[in-house]
Design an enzyme around this catalytic site. Structure first.
Site, PDB file in Angstrom:
ATOM      1  N   HIS A 110      81.002 -30.903  45.795  1.00 39.75           N
ATOM      2  CA  HIS A 110      81.603 -31.522  44.612  1.00 39.75           C
ATOM      3  C   HIS A 110      82.833 -32.335  44.989  1.00 39.75           C
ATOM      4  CE1 HIS A 110      84.421 -31.273  41.083  1.00 39.75           C
ATOM      5  NE2 HIS A 110      83.359 -31.760  40.476  1.00 39.75           N
ATOM      6  N   GLU A 153      81.763 -35.559  46.565  1.00 41.61           N
ATOM      7  CA  GLU A 153      81.301 -36.496  45.536  1.00 41.61           C
ATOM      8  C   GLU A 153      82.474 -37.258  44.930  1.00 41.61           C
ATOM      9  OE1 GLU A 153      81.191 -36.425  41.056  1.00 41.61           O
ATOM     10  OE2 GLU A 153      80.065 -34.670  41.757  1.00 41.61           O
ATOM     11  N   HIS A 154      83.534 -36.542  44.584  1.00 39.31           N
ATOM     12  CA  HIS A 154      84.716 -37.192  44.005  1.00 39.31           C
ATOM     13  C   HIS A 154      85.324 -38.209  44.965  1.00 39.31           C
ATOM     14  CE1 HIS A 154      86.106 -34.962  40.234  1.00 39.31           C
ATOM     15  NE2 HIS A 154      84.864 -34.555  40.462  1.00 39.31           N
ATOM     16  N   GLU A 162      90.741 -29.329  36.778  1.00 38.62           N
ATOM     17  CA  GLU A 162      89.396 -29.216  36.216  1.00 38.62           C
ATOM     18  C   GLU A 162      88.893 -27.779  36.327  1.00 38.62           C
ATOM     19  OE1 GLU A 162      84.958 -30.794  37.507  1.00 38.62           O
ATOM     20  OE2 GLU A 162      86.653 -32.126  37.847  1.00 38.62           O
TER      21      GLU A 162
END
Length: 435
Positions: free
Chosen positions: A67, A70-71, A142
């Site tokens: 993840h 991906e960012h 987040e």
């Protein structure tokens, strides 16, 4: 290009595997103004223990690495990929699941340019200590937001019960502590191991010419060189199957107004891959719809008894290396809820033979939903699962539904509803708090 013609729907899927291993799928949709494309790698949050490219020993990277990567892919030297897409009139996004990472755009113009942007930014990694440190703060916020969400806590709680030794029980985003450990070297290691074209696929759907689009893609890829591909070797846990380590029950307290309950049923049978795997998933979903859908006798009975309400839902999740069923909802009768679901699962073989007419109606409804998805270019591309289901598309599902019988579901039920994999997770209001 290989052509797969679906005469029933007047659709043709064009596919080709390039010399670098990238599998390209192109589906022209005349009459559509928008084009949608996904560029996906077979790398998700569960793939954190692996042998890096060119090495011989396993490493375990911090939870949340896929993840985080991906960012960071959108941040380039001298530009941001989001801004570049915007310059050419495209909307872009990305997502990470347990088993894959996808980058995407949609646009009504400049399709050639936007395809180049998509391919280029995903295939040109650029990470710095400064940008990685900044991203940790963003993702950390987040994660904290989800930590305070009772429904997310419920979801991750049942995964923890079912899969204590499989990385699926870890949050896709990781934890604040785990992402704090991620380094620039970690990102490059993961990228080089999993982001090879031979471990990826590209799906383009919209008002496009397949030959022209493939030419654009080939020209883009011909300008790049890649290391020799090595199939990633991933280790998922010391005990990936079986029920001996399942936590049967867990109750926690949070600031909620009503109790929340989830039942998990770990899949203990070996599921097939390819088209047979897709068939397994569709049968499981139809089986659950028959027994627990809003029009089913069991649902209406539980609703009338006040055991479930509009928050009730069920899900069958089947991905690479795991599959499970969950039933969840807010209920003031958690004990009755658990026992009622258990009883329905136990009696499935007795209930199903009585549901022939409901089965035929349910098939028609599923086929209707499928036809609706075929009119959505996003649904077509996002439902593509690549190698797991034998490179099938949404159009291949129709034949499976049409050939499905109630006997198929009756045979599947005892395998799917193995109560040895049964577990519950509850969230109760904090003591002293009125429920």
């Amino acid at each position: 290009m290989h052509k797969r013609v679906y005469k029933q729907f007047n659709e043709t899927l064009y596919s080709e595997t390039l010399t670098n291993g990238l599998r390209v799928n192109i589906l022209p949709k005349k009459g559509f103004h928008k084009t949608y494309s996904t560029f996906s790698t077979n790398f998700g949050s569960i793939d954190r223990t692996f042998i890096p490219l060119g090495q011989s020993d396993y490493v375990t990277q911090p939870a949340g690495i896929a993840h985080f990567l991906e960012h960071k892919m959108f941040d380039k030297k001298g530009y941001d990929a989001f801004d570049l897409f915007g310059k050419y009139g495209a909307d872009a996004n990305a997502f990470t699941s347990f088993t894959k990472t996808s980058y995407l755009f949609s646009a009504t113009q400049n399709i050639h340019e936007n395809l180049d942007i998509l391919l280029n930014f995903v295939q040109e990694p650029y990470f710095t200590k400064e940008s990685v440190a900044k991203e940790k703060g963003i993702i950390g916020q987040e994660i904290q937001m989800y930590d305070d969400d009772p429904d997310w806590k419920l979801y991750m709680g049942i995964l923890g019960n079912l899969y204590p030794h499989h990385p699926v029980h870890l949050d896709i985003a990781g934890t604040v502590a785990s992402i704090a450990e991620i380094t620039v070297d970690d990102l490059y290691t993961a990228y080089q191991t999993f982001y090879h074209p031979a471990n990826m696929d590209l799906f383009v759907v919209g008002n496009i010419d397949p030959e022209e689009t493939l030419t654009w893609i080939k020209e883009n890829q011909a300008k790049k060189s890649f290391m020799t591909f090595e199939e990633p070797k991933v280790k998922l846990g010391t005990r990936e199957t079986g029920n001996e380590d399942i936590t049967k029950q867990k109750i926690v307290e949070m600031a909620v107004n009503r109790p929340k309950s989830v039942i998990g049923l770990k899949g203990l049978d070996v599921v097939p891959i390819g088209v047979a795997g897709l068939s397994y998933r569709l049968k499981a979903n139809l089986l659950l719809y028959l027994l627990f859908g809003e029009s089913s006798e069991q649902y209406l009975k539980l609703y009338d008894q006040g055991i479930i309400d509009d928050t009730f839902s069920y899900e069958f999740d089947m991905e690479r290396s795991f599959h499970y069923i969950s039933f969840s909802g807010d209920t003031d009768k958690p004990t009755e809820f658990i026992e009622a679901i258990r009883t329905i699962l136990q009696q499935a073989d007795q209930l199903l033979p009585q549901l022939e007419s409901q089965f035929e109606l349910a098939k028609k409804e599923m086929l209707g939903r499928l036809l609706q998805r075929m009119d959505s270019i996003e649904a077509i591309a996002n439902s593509y699962e690549g190698r797991q289901f034998g490179y099938t598309t949404v159009f291949d599902q129709t034949a499976i539904y049409e050939n499905m019988t109630l006997s198929d579901l009756t045979l599947l039920a005892p395998k799917l509803f193995n109560l040895d994999g049964f577990s519950t997770f509850q969230i109760q209001p904090m003591k002293g708090q009125k429920a």
